[in-house]
Design an enzyme around this catalytic site. Structure first.
Site, PDB file in Angstrom:
ATOM      1  N   ARG A 233       0.630  -1.246   0.033  1.00  0.00           N
ATOM      2  CA  ARG A 233       0.015   0.015  -0.019  1.00  0.00           C
ATOM      3  C   ARG A 233       0.956   1.165  -0.039  1.00  0.00           C
ATOM      4  NH1 ARG A 233      -3.408  -2.570  -1.616  1.00  0.00           N
ATOM      5  NH2 ARG A 233      -5.698  -2.899  -0.933  1.00  0.00           N
TER       6      ARG A 233
ATOM      7  N   GLU B   6      -2.816   7.768  -4.167  1.00  0.00           N
ATOM      8  CA  GLU B   6      -3.293   7.292  -5.132  1.00  0.00           C
ATOM      9  C   GLU B   6      -4.659   7.794  -5.785  1.00  0.00           C
ATOM     10  OE1 GLU B   6      -2.270   2.880  -4.811  1.00  0.00           O
ATOM     11  OE2 GLU B   6      -3.910   2.398  -5.906  1.00  0.00           O
TER      12      GLU B   6
ATOM     13  N   HIS C 229      -1.160   0.084  -9.958  1.00  0.00           N
ATOM     14  CA  HIS C 229      -1.816  -0.831  -8.945  1.00  0.00           C
ATOM     15  C   HIS C 229      -2.200  -2.017  -9.612  1.00  0.00           C
ATOM     16  CE1 HIS C 229      -3.835  -0.638  -4.859  1.00  0.00           C
ATOM     17  NE2 HIS C 229      -3.509  -2.035  -5.298  1.00  0.00           N
TER      18      HIS C 229
HETATM   19  C1  GLV Z   1      -5.080  -4.924  -4.028  1.00  0.00           C
HETATM   20  O1  GLV Z   1      -4.149  -4.206  -3.695  1.00  0.00           O
HETATM   21  C2  GLV Z   1      -5.593  -5.797  -2.926  1.00  0.00           C
HETATM   22  O2  GLV Z   1      -5.469  -5.456  -1.663  1.00  0.00           O
HETATM   23  O3  GLV Z   1      -6.212  -6.773  -3.246  1.00  0.00           O
END
Ligand code: GLV
Length: 335
Positions: A250, A279, A297
């Site tokens: 993250r 983000e 991402h």
């Molecule tokens: C993607 O970032 C997730 O947490 O599945």
């Protein structure tokens, strides 16, 4: 015993709000269970009035990581029994607020482990072998010819990979890294299973030692108040100047301004990021540099994985609305 003539079955009284478009397999599973499904077709969060309208009667909400589930959300959803987040991370969900209202929260662990670990290796290779930079050179049309000293990167064999967060994804990254001849170290709240540690030759280190001694640090921890800006100016300064940082966890685990300063100051050799602090914004200091690799991402972004995530979220909804235990519940934070 016969039920009163106008009593509706739980399925008939259940309304599932799917707040953004998800793969059809999940929608089908919900409908096959006899649930009424209000599914957005949009690949973005609903606007405020649409969301309030769909949540008003919802007994279940299927959310994505770009949906914020907080008290305002829960106020709009007085009948809610479950939030099924289609992601393994759930820092978009206020789990304590949900627990206070008796709302179960679920996520989608397991089904995205391989996809995310694969992408981590793609980033690791891209940043150490200057893949993006080379591709940009070719596409620029600039003249080039093979050169002994052209775009030299660094090999992985015998380098130490320091994994922060040795859960399923961290372990899957370690397995892949071993195939490239890397040595594995990790930091985790608890030690991993001895058999797994032995198989991977994985050494458990405290965070300071892991940052100071790794050739590549790869982040696989959740974003929590404790891990917010875990990678800050001090930790970056402690890294080797030929080391790399990879983040597929993250964004806010990394202080992006500090990362830019560390790259500017030559404190580390490069970074490869799939996630960002704010983000979808990306710190402007990262965008124009060749020593970073930037992806939008994509950790779990394979067709099979997104289908499996959609299906698992739907199975959680079906279970909870049928009065059964959720399959993959998220534990509320300890109080
Ligand atoms: C993607 O970032 C997730 O947490 O599945």
């Amino acid at each position: 015993m016969t039920s009163a003539p106008d009593a509706a079955s739980p399925a008939e009284t259940s309304r599932v709000a799917v707040l953004q478009r998800i793969p059809e397999v999940g929608i089908r599973r919900l409908r096959d269970a006899g649930l009424h499904v209000d599914a957005s077709e949009r690949e973005a969060p609903l606007d405020a009035s649409e969301r309030a309208a769909v949540l008003a009667d919802a007994t279940a909400a299927v959310t994505l990581l770009t949906d914020r589930v907080d008290d305002a959300f829960l106020d709009e959803a007085p009948h809610l029994r479950i939030v099924a987040n289609v992601a393994v991370g759930f820092d978009n969900v206020d789990v304590a607020a949900c627990a206070a209202r008796g709302v179960v929260v679920t996520n989608t662990p397991g089904v995205l482990t391989d996809a995310t670990a694969d992408l981590t290796l793609a980033l690791l290779l891209a940043v150490t072998r200057r893949v993006g930079e080379g591709e940009r050179l070719i596409r620029s049309g600039a003249p080039w010819s093979w050169g002994m000293f052209m775009m030299l990167g660094r090999g992985l064999r015998d380098r130490r990979l320091g994994i922060v967060g040795m859960g399923a994804i961290g372990t899957a990254v370690a397995e892949r890294a071993r195939a490239f001849g890397m040595r594995v170290a990790y930091h985790n709240r608890s030690a991993v299973d001895a058999e797994v540690a032995d198989r991977l030759g994985a050494e458990r280190l405290d965070l300071d030692e892991l940052f100071a001694t790794s050739d590549v640090v790869s982040l696989h921890c959740p974003h929590t108040p404790e891990t917010h800006h875990l990678v800050d100016a001090r930790r970056l300064a402690s890294m080797r100047d030929d080391a790399y940082l990879v983040n597929t966890a993250r964004g806010p685990v990394v202080d992006e301004a500090a990362l830019v300063a560390a790259l500017d100051g030559g404190q580390i050799a490069g970074a490869a990021l799939d996630v960002y602090e704010n983000e979808p914004e990306v710190h402007p200091g990262l965008v124009d540099r060749d020593d970073v690799v930037l992806l939008p991402h994509l950790g779990s972004a394979t067709i099979e994985t997104r289908d499996a995530m959609s299906d698992l979220a739907a199975r959680n909804v079906v279970a909870v609305l049928a009065g059964e235990r959720p399959i993959t519940p998220v534990a509320p934070p300890a109080t």
